[in-house]
Write a protein that holds these residues in place. Sequence first.
Motif: not given
Length: 499
Positions: A162-164, A117-123, A22-32
């Motif tokens: 976050s989107m929520t 508004k939710t994207t895959t990365g957000e979900w 996921y980390w390369a696919q969705f920037p910021g997710l890992k840090e979150r």
Amino acid sequence: MYERKDLKKPRIGIYSMGLKTYWAQFPGLKERLIEYGEFIAGRVEAFGAEVYYYGLVDCEQEGKKAGEYFNEIHADLILAHSATYVTSASILPIHQICSAPSVVLNLQPTARINYQKTTTGEWLAHCGACPVPELSNAFNRAGIKFRVVNGLLGLNHTPEISMTDEITAERPEARRAWKKIEEWILAAKVKCNLQGARFGFLGNTYSGMLDMYSDFTMFQAQTGAHLQILEMCDLDRHLQSVTGQEITEKRKEIKEFFIISEDAAADPLAQKPADAQLEWSAKVAVAQEKLVKEFDLDALTYYYHGAPGNYYEDIQGGFIVGHSLLTAKGIPCAGEGDLKTCLAMKICDILGLGGSFCEIVTVDYDDNTILLGHDGPFHLEIAKGKPILRGMGLYHGKQGTGVSVEAKVRTGAITNLGCTQTIDGRLKFIISEAESTDGEIMTIGNTQTPVRFKKDPDFYMDEWFAESPTHHFAMSIGHQGSLYEKVADLLEVQSVTLG
């Protein structure tokens, strides 16, 4: 002379889980997700634990490293934060390498995603429940015990990414989840403080009390505690060294802790203590503290039935005051040689909930209460007001005379923790939540607390007796049923909670 021992803090290992892809696919997710994990670590540290946050486990190699890390820090408990989806193959090695009990935290950051508004990365930041069934299956097939806490993360802010709305700290789902997490931390505190704790056994068990008899090896095998067998001559050796100054200081302490009875009680056997009785109780109390210090004790169970007129009979006649003082200082003392109830008292004391030595005294059918107490030590920290000291003309069913404690547990929520032994030699906890009342008690120099259970006395006693209890138990403050169930879980002790 003797300061309360410091309790050990439980060592809590924490990690967050995720999928490396996921980390390369969705920037910021890992840090979150790491930020969520650090939030959890901070909350757990506030519960009085030593916290070791490993970070993310996102592949099999990291799982192996994390397991070795938790072994190195001697983790008492592992909290596995289900931050997003992860393959079970990444997680299972942790718990195969490190055998510390573990709890999976399925803590969703938001109560409701933003569907528009939710994207895959957000979900993916909110799908912590997704891998839990897979983990449960893998753990079960590997023979690893599985526990889980479900609920909301409980943030008091919303991350910029976050989107929520992620402010959920006051939501009941967050409060409930964090109460359970705190209870797991406290249960780990009990287990780590019992490991290597030193229980003294002074004298013997009251003859004929078959429920009191315990296998010392069984006790150590199931609790991790050491049992130190003591003799009356060990205590007498210290008694011979007590100075007049030490007695004076102890009498001041006794005066601070207790009310010295001045009235004439209904029972002619329980009257104002004679000065000689108080002097002797103070001297014995000094010796008791020295004994505890010499053997580095964390708890003590005792009983000595001396022959009439025997010197050791005189010594045991002075036990109750000193053992009550020790109990208040974190060294629970249980009479009649009841080692199992001494364990229950120690568990209550580690948790800061008291743990007073009790049995059934009588039933008040008009008040719908059962009077619970004993002639013996009392946990002064949970008393309603100052306990009263009375001079006893005799100790009923026992040898000798002396000073005894009359007191009740303060009014409000209480939980009784009984510890018995099953036919196969295993320990078993019997847990009962109830309410202590401010009803009347007898003036006979015994501890007594009127208690109203959720069912009327007869129905409650039907349930209690059916569990084959030891006739003693520890009374603690607050409704603590779910906490004691978790303690039993981590100690691998069977438990039953009565309604």
